[in-house]
Motif scaffolding. Structure first.
Motif, short mmCIF file in Angstrom:
data_model
loop_
_atom_site.label_atom_id
_atom_site.label_comp_id
_atom_site.label_asym_id
_atom_site.label_seq_id
_atom_site.Cartn_x
_atom_site.Cartn_y
_atom_site.Cartn_z
N UNK A 110 48.84 73.61 12.67
CA UNK A 110 49.47 73.27 11.39
C UNK A 110 49.67 74.87 10.60
N UNK A 111 49.03 75.51 10.87
CA UNK A 111 48.77 76.67 10.10
C UNK A 111 49.91 77.60 10.72
N UNK A 112 50.18 77.71 11.87
CA UNK A 112 51.17 78.64 12.38
C UNK A 112 52.50 78.28 11.81
N UNK A 113 53.39 79.56 11.70
CA UNK A 113 54.63 79.26 11.24
C UNK A 113 55.64 80.31 11.92
N UNK A 114 56.90 80.20 11.87
CA UNK A 114 57.89 80.86 12.48
C UNK A 114 57.56 82.22 12.45
N UNK A 115 57.74 83.02 13.47
CA UNK A 115 57.36 84.57 13.61
C UNK A 115 55.83 85.12 13.94
N UNK A 116 54.95 83.73 13.76
CA UNK A 116 53.75 84.13 14.13
C UNK A 116 53.46 84.35 15.45
N UNK A 117 52.25 84.83 16.03
CA UNK A 117 52.05 84.94 17.29
C UNK A 117 50.70 84.41 17.49
N UNK A 118 50.44 83.38 18.49
CA UNK A 118 49.11 83.01 18.87
C UNK A 118 48.68 83.55 20.14
N UNK A 119 47.32 83.99 20.05
CA UNK A 119 46.96 84.82 21.35
C UNK A 119 45.50 83.98 21.55
N UNK A 120 45.47 83.59 23.01
CA UNK A 120 44.45 83.02 23.68
C UNK A 120 44.04 84.11 24.94
N UNK A 121 42.88 83.96 25.42
CA UNK A 121 42.39 84.60 26.41
C UNK A 121 42.72 84.19 27.62
#
Length: 193
Positions: free
Chosen positions: A50-61
């Motif tokens: 819900x927090x993520x918006x356009x241009x953001x990056x999500x990082x997972x290991x």
């Protein structure tokens, strides 16, 4: 903005390794939770999405930290692509919203799911083999030796309180109560024979 997501499957597992990697990657905000990957209930992941918006990056290991199975992983990542969010899986690289990126994603998730299923199968096979042994006992091993419990029950029979015996023998009151109930049932069964 760079967001991180860290998840472990059990309460006893530690998130520190994943969090350290996410911090090294420059994640400004890290969402973390301890939930098995087999459950759809992951409140921190839902809040992050819900927090993520356009241009953001999500990082997972690793990809399996994000998704329960292939279908779930594809749905999550496609929904992020639709929002214009970049997805970076540390042990794979940046996932791109291209035909090749989607193919790569599906292949990786399918392999991760197969690996998880094989682990479950091997565990079940090991249990089936173990059950054939005469000394097999399901569940956790007993914490206290039979002699310790017998000594504690003898102390109770001599008039000491559960609390006193518990403190002296380092056995919880609930364990003492169960042992006492079991001993009483065994004595009744023995007397009725």
């Amino acid at each position: 903005m760079k967001y991180g997501y860290a998840r472990v499957s059990t309460i006893n597992q530690d998130l520190k390794g994943q969090i350290d990697i996410l911090k090294e990657e420059g994640c400004e905000i890290i969402f973390k939770e301890k939930f098995t990957g087999t459950t759809a209930e992951r409140p921190q992941l839902a809040e992050l999405i819900q927090t993520l918006k356009e241009g953001d990056t999500l990082v997972v290991t690793k990809l399996d930290r994000l998704a329960r199975n292939t279908k779930d992983g594809i749905e999550i990542i496609e929904s992020l692509f639709d929002k214009g969010v970049n997805v970076h899986v540390k042990n794979v690289g940046l996932m791109e919203d291209t035909s090749m990126g989607r193919f790569f994603l599906q292949t990786l998730l399918a392999v991760a799911e197969m690996e998880r299923n094989m682990i479950v199968e091997r565990t079940q096979e090991g249990k089936a083999i173990a059950r054939q042994r005469d000394d097999f006992r399901e569940g956790r091993p007993k914490k206290f030796k039979k002699k310790n419990i017998e000594d504690a029950l003898r102390m109770l029979d001599e008039g000491m309180s559960y609390k006193e015996v518990s403190e002296m023998k380092q056995i919880s009151v609930s364990t003492l109560t169960r042992a006492k109930r079991k001993a009483k049932a065994e004595a009744i069964e023995k007397a009725s024979k």
